[in-house]
Structure formats: C-alpha cells, structure tokens
Write a protein that holds these residues in place. Structure first.
Motif, PDB file in Angstrom:
ATOM      1  N   TYR A  71       1.045  -1.181  -0.012  1.00  0.00           N
ATOM      2  CA  TYR A  71      -0.030   0.010   0.165  1.00  0.00           C
ATOM      3  C   TYR A  71       1.118   1.137   0.084  1.00  0.00           C
ATOM      4  CZ  TYR A  71       1.369  -0.495   4.847  1.00  0.00           C
ATOM      5  OH  TYR A  71       1.985  -0.823   5.994  1.00  0.00           O
ATOM      6  N   HIS A 107      -6.229  -4.840   3.451  1.00  0.00           N
ATOM      7  CA  HIS A 107      -7.406  -4.985   4.160  1.00  0.00           C
ATOM      8  C   HIS A 107      -8.094  -6.312   3.803  1.00  0.00           C
ATOM      9  CE1 HIS A 107      -7.397  -0.303   4.766  1.00  0.00           C
ATOM     10  NE2 HIS A 107      -6.440  -0.996   5.652  1.00  0.00           N
ATOM     11  N   HIS A 116      -7.473  -5.122  11.175  1.00  0.00           N
ATOM     12  CA  HIS A 116      -8.304  -5.361  10.133  1.00  0.00           C
ATOM     13  C   HIS A 116      -7.756  -6.860   9.639  1.00  0.00           C
ATOM     14  CE1 HIS A 116      -4.843  -4.208   7.686  1.00  0.00           C
ATOM     15  NE2 HIS A 116      -4.990  -2.873   8.291  1.00  0.00           N
ATOM     16  N   GLU A 131      -3.191  -2.288  15.510  1.00  0.00           N
ATOM     17  CA  GLU A 131      -2.628  -0.929  15.195  1.00  0.00           C
ATOM     18  C   GLU A 131      -3.149   0.200  16.302  1.00  0.00           C
ATOM     19  OE1 GLU A 131      -3.472   0.558  11.456  1.00  0.00           O
ATOM     20  OE2 GLU A 131      -4.233  -1.582  10.838  1.00  0.00           O
ATOM     21  N   ASP A 175       4.120   4.257   8.351  1.00  0.00           N
ATOM     22  CA  ASP A 175       3.473   3.085   8.250  1.00  0.00           C
ATOM     23  C   ASP A 175       3.780   2.415   6.933  1.00  0.00           C
ATOM     24  OD1 ASP A 175       1.345   1.269   7.795  1.00  0.00           O
ATOM     25  OD2 ASP A 175      -0.359   2.518   8.456  1.00  0.00           O
ATOM     26  N   ASP A 198       1.963  -5.251   6.911  1.00  0.00           N
ATOM     27  CA  ASP A 198       1.482  -4.044   7.134  1.00  0.00           C
ATOM     28  C   ASP A 198       2.138  -3.340   8.677  1.00  0.00           C
ATOM     29  OD1 ASP A 198      -0.122  -1.682   7.676  1.00  0.00           O
ATOM     30  OD2 ASP A 198      -1.873  -2.693   7.520  1.00  0.00           O
TER      31      ASP A 198
HETATM   32  N1  GLY Z   1      -1.410   0.596   6.184  1.00  0.00           N
HETATM   33  C1  GLY Z   1      -2.784   0.560   6.070  1.00  0.00           C
HETATM   34  C2  GLY Z   1      -3.509   0.280   7.592  1.00  0.00           C
HETATM   35  O1  GLY Z   1      -2.825   0.373   8.227  1.00  0.00           O
HETATM   36  O2  GLY Z   1      -4.492  -0.041   7.610  1.00  0.00           O
END
Ligand code: GLY
Ligand code: MN
Ligand code: MN
Length: 436
Positions: free
Chosen positions: A228, A360, A353, A383, A259, A270
């Motif tokens: 991402y 996601h 998520h 997170e 991130d 992630d």
């Molecule tokens: N980097 C996307 C998220 O943390 O959901």
C-alpha cells in the motif's frame, strides 16, 4: 511458493461448495490493466480472488469453473503473440498455461464471450462478483442474455447469480501453511526495512529519503511491490492518517511515524512504527508512546481462539481512554467516555483488520450479528494509535504528536504469533537501534 496442487485443491473446494448449493458456473476474471498516462500503465497486479485460485499473474485472464458430477476447471488467457511478447513480455499461451497451472483446458481470451454463452447453457446458476468492473458485469450479463435468446430450442438459462465472494472471502480468511510462510517472510522483510529506515533517520533529512530506504529494502529482498502507499509522516503530518506526500524536512525534536509494508508473492505485511527523529523520546512523547505501546500489548493479549473480533479493540480503547484521562487530555470517567465515544477525538480508527492477499483482507467481521470468534489460521493487524491536534484545551506539550504501533498477528491454537517482532517497538529498543 504455493504449489499448483494447492491452487487446484482450492478450486476443487470452491467447486464442492458450489455443488453443495445447487451447482452452476463460476466466472472469476483477473484485474484489468490500468493506464497511468498515455500508453504507460500502473504496475500490474492480479485480482486477489483470481490469484488465490490459480497463481496466474498475466492480465486478461478469466477462470471458469463448472460444478457438477464431473467438475471442470478452465482458464482463458492471452494467446501467444510474438510481436507483443517482443514489446511487452512473455505470455504462457493457453496450451502451456493449462498444463503449468493445472487446468483441464485453456482457451484464448478472445473466445471467452462465445464459450461463456455455451458453458451457461442448462446451468442453474452463475457464481461471480458483480459490481466491481462494469465491463465484466456487461460481458457476463451479455452471455446470460445470449443463452436466454435460445430458450425456444429447449435450452434453459441460469436462474440465479450467486455472489462468489461470500464463499471465497471465507476460504481466504483462514490461511494455510504456504500462505503463513509467505506472510511470515513478508513480515520479516518489512521489519528489516523499518530497522533500516529507523537507522537512516536524523534531523533535516526529508521524509522521501526514508521512503527510499524502505522501498530499497523491500525490493532488494525480493518483494514485488509495497502492499500500500508508504506513509512517512514527521511532526504534524503524523496526525493525518493517510498522509503519503512524504516531502517534508524532518525537524529535531519531532516524531516520525512510518506505516509501510511489502507485498511478497501477493501477500501483504503492514507495520507502523513511531520514533524520535533525533533518537531520543522527549517527556511528552515518552508518556504518549508508552500509552500506545500498552494499548498494543493489551490488544494482542486478546487475540486467541474463542475471543471475538472486537476484544482487542475494546482492550485498546480501555487502555487509551484511561491514559488520555491520566495525561489530562480528556476529562470524565473512562466508562462514560467510551460509551459516548469521546475517546475518538484522539483515537478515531479501529484497532485492526484482516491481513492477507489484500492489506485490508477478505472476510466478514461479524457473523449472525455477533463479532466473529478468532480461529487458528486467521491473520490480522493490531494497530492502536493516538493523534493530538493543537487545541486550546490540550496541553501544548502534546500538540502535533501522532503515534501508531502496528503489528501483524497470526491466530494460533493457544493464542497468537507476532509476525513483525523483527523491528523493536519498546523505547529502549528503538533508542538503541538509533544509537547504533
Ligand atoms: N496501512 C494501512 C493500514 O494500516 O490499514
Ligand atoms: Mn493496518
Ligand atoms: Mn498500516
């Protein structure tokens, strides 16, 4: 590397599920290529459902599965073309693709419309995902219409369209060993990239210089893409949740929030880490950082089979809300601040998520109206964060501090495994890495 037998077994499982619910024909197209500007294209990435079922990476491909007593697995893909292969790159072509990817047969993509109309004849249902790509909706419905036009010959047309994601999302939610290996490795690569980025950070460097360190580490470890857009957010930028400009000069005394995660053979990682640009947390930064770290640890302690999806979020919110009161950021009782969601002024997103082929990832969060219980093989993020914008009623020492600590977690039979331990998250570990 996921083997062809595994992909074939996934398709067989989908076919069995379709058969158990009346049968029919599944149509799963891969993603279209997308133009970035005048005949140059965004890096190509296959559709996740399609890739999950076959591992085929070429664009212009469609998987067609026919359920029933003798189930069939077909692939439509680009025909061989010497000129195109000279300009753009290798194509397997249907013949080789059928063998290499374990299909019963494969045909050139140009034959899809005609073949689909044949394959739909006398079938009870179509299984696909409508509403994603108008062009695919149009082609599938055109094939359906072509069958309907022939009813006077005695043929029947499918009467039902099933949302195939309902089946595939559930399959993708529980990862198998091959997927878990890839996600472990993706987590290791991303953790090493974060270590490299942390070591490279110092006052007066630009955010994009740190982004470059991350991208270098991802690609040189064999990852194909970032999973991402990379967030490298210094000072006030850390309070913008989806900041990706990454063009600011980082100043002494600020925090840097990164991130960033790589994608490895389709699977995402992630990770978020937050650390001081100059290598030493100040007093206010330290207080807030310890609070978010406590929320991260409290949340992960709730990840175990049987606990519901929301348990980690509730744990994180409880820790953060009490911390916001203790630090003078919120006034009142924790219970009430949680019920009224007033904590959301400083913590406005959820605590995680599903994670997998999509960052996601696929999978419902509730079943029958209840948060779904964790099951071994699920993978998710944890997170928690806090984001403090300047305001008259907020002590100035906290202004512009944005912190998130994000890890990737695998649910195991007796709890969970953290896939992103390769980068420190405690203050001592971070400061030591920066001194080194
Ligand atoms: N980097 C996307 C998220 O943390 O959901
Ligand atoms: Mn995330
Ligand atoms: Mn993230």
């Amino acid at each position: 590397m996921i083997s062809i037998e595994v992909f074939r077994a996934r398709r067989a499982r989908l076919l069995a599920d379709m058969a158990a619910r009346g049968g029919g024909v599944a149509v799963v197209p891969t993603a279209p290529e997308r133009e970035r500007n005048r005949s140059t294209f965004f890096p190509y990435r296959a559709d996740s459902h399609f890739f999950y079922l076959c591992g085929f990476r070429e664009p212009e491909a469609v998987l067609v599965l026919v359920a029933g007593d003798s189930p069939c697995q077909f692939l439509f893909c680009r025909a061989k073309d010497e000129e195109q292969e000279t300009w753009v790159g290798h194509r397997h072509g249907p013949e080789v693709a059928a063998e290499r990817f374990g299909f019963d047969s494969a045909w050139p993509i140009g034959e899809l419309d005609r073949k689909l109309a044949e394959l739909f004849v006398n079938q009870p249902a179509i299984w696909t995902s409508l509403g994603n790509e108008p062009e695919w909706d149009r082609r599938i419905l055109a094939a359906l219409k072509a069958v309907r036009a022939k009813v006077r010959t005695g043929d029947t047309a499918p009467q039902t369209v099933h949302e195939i994601s309902a089946v595939l999302d559930e399959m993708r939610l529980i990862k198998d060993e091959g997927e878990i290996d890839l996600m472990r490795r993706a987590g290791e690569i991303s953790a090493a990239a974060h270590c490299r980025a942390i070591r490279a950070t110092r006052p007066d460097r630009f955010e994009y210089e740190i982004e470059a360190e991350l991208l270098h580490a991802f690609r040189s470890a064999g990852s194909q893409f970032p999973a991402y857009p990379t967030v490298v957010a210094s000072g006030p930028n850390a309070c913008v949740l989806h900041y990706t400009d990454n063009d600011r000069r980082m100043l002494d005394g600020e925090l840097l929030l990164i991130d960033a995660g790589c994608e490895l053979d389709g699977y995402a990682s992630d990770i978020t880490r937050t650390f001081p640009v100059n290598g030493r947390f100040s007093g206010a930064q330290r207080d807030l950082y310890q609070l978010v770290l406590a929320a991260n640890l409290a949340a992960r302690a709730e990840v175990r089979p049987g606990n519901g999806w929301n348990a980690p979020h509730e744990a994180a919110v409880a820790v953060l809300t009490q911390g916001f009161i203790d630090l003078g950021l919120l006034k009142g009782e924790a219970k009430e601040l949680i019920e009224t969601e007033n904590y959301r002024r400083f913590y406005m997103h959820r605590t995680g998520h599903w994670l997998g082929l999509d960052v996601h990832d696929a999978g419902q969060y509730k079943t029958n109206g209840q948060w779904r219980p964790f099951v071994p093989g699920m993978t998710l993020t944890i997170e928690p964060g806090c984001y403090i914008r300047p305001a008259d009623d907020v002590p100035e020492a906290f202004w512009n501090i944005g912190i998130r600590i994000e890890d990737n977690v695998l649910v195991t039979p007796d709890g969970c495994e953290i896939l992103t331990d390769g980068v420190p998250r405690d203050i001592e570990g971070i400061e030591e890495l920066m001194r080194g």
